[in-house]
Motif scaffolding. Sequence first.
Motif, PDB file in Angstrom:
ATOM      1  N   CYS A  38       0.841  -1.186   0.000  1.00 59.95           N
ATOM      2  CA  CYS A  38       0.000   0.000   0.000  1.00 59.95           C
ATOM      3  C   CYS A  38       0.882   1.245   0.000  1.00 59.95           C
ATOM      4  O   CYS A  38       1.812   1.361   0.796  1.00 59.95           O
ATOM      5  N   HIS A  40       0.138   4.089   0.921  1.00 60.00           N
ATOM      6  CA  HIS A  40      -0.152   4.981   2.044  1.00 60.00           C
ATOM      7  C   HIS A  40       0.396   4.439   3.365  1.00 60.00           C
ATOM      8  O   HIS A  40       1.140   5.118   4.055  1.00 60.00           O
ATOM      9  N   CYS A  41       0.028   3.209   3.701  1.00 58.03           N
ATOM     10  CA  CYS A  41       0.397   2.687   5.009  1.00 58.03           C
ATOM     11  C   CYS A  41       1.484   1.628   4.915  1.00 58.03           C
ATOM     12  O   CYS A  41       2.057   1.237   5.922  1.00 58.03           O
ATOM     13  N   VAL A  43       1.273  -1.531   4.085  1.00 58.59           N
ATOM     14  CA  VAL A  43       0.908  -2.912   4.385  1.00 58.59           C
ATOM     15  C   VAL A  43       0.963  -3.741   3.098  1.00 58.59           C
ATOM     16  O   VAL A  43       0.701  -3.229   2.008  1.00 58.59           O
ATOM     17  N   CYS A  59      -4.295  -0.387  -0.012  1.00 58.39           N
ATOM     18  CA  CYS A  59      -4.934  -1.519   0.648  1.00 58.39           C
ATOM     19  C   CYS A  59      -6.436  -1.308   0.733  1.00 58.39           C
ATOM     20  O   CYS A  59      -7.184  -2.258   0.925  1.00 58.39           O
ATOM     21  N   HIS A  63      -7.503   4.629   1.858  1.00 57.35           N
ATOM     22  CA  HIS A  63      -6.103   4.995   1.674  1.00 57.35           C
ATOM     23  C   HIS A  63      -5.843   5.491   0.257  1.00 57.35           C
ATOM     24  O   HIS A  63      -4.942   6.294   0.038  1.00 57.35           O
TER      25      HIS A  63
HETATM   26 ZN   LIG Z   1      -3.064   1.249   3.407  1.00 57.50          ZN
END
Ligand SMILES: [Zn+2]
Length: 74
Positions: A38, A40-41, A43, A59, A63
């Motif tokens: 992802c 953004h995060c 994961v 994800c 996001h």
């Molecule tokens: Zn994410």
Amino acid sequence: MKWLLVIAVVAAVVWMLTRGRESGHARRPRRPEVMVECAHCGVHLPAADAVLGGDRVYCSEAHRLAGPRRKGSG
Ligand SMILES: [Zn+2]
């Protein structure tokens, strides 16, 4: 008596070939699952579950709307 051995070998080969054709229940080849990260995060998730946003993947829809996390500080 040598021809008896030849016939026996040929018969064995034919038997094995015909026996092998009966097995139509082949196992599915195992596909290696592609994992993406992802933007953004960070994961990791299967590509099939990823949300595409431009040239990046996320994800979740949340996001994707949040956008990629800025790299650098943090
Ligand atoms: Zn994410």
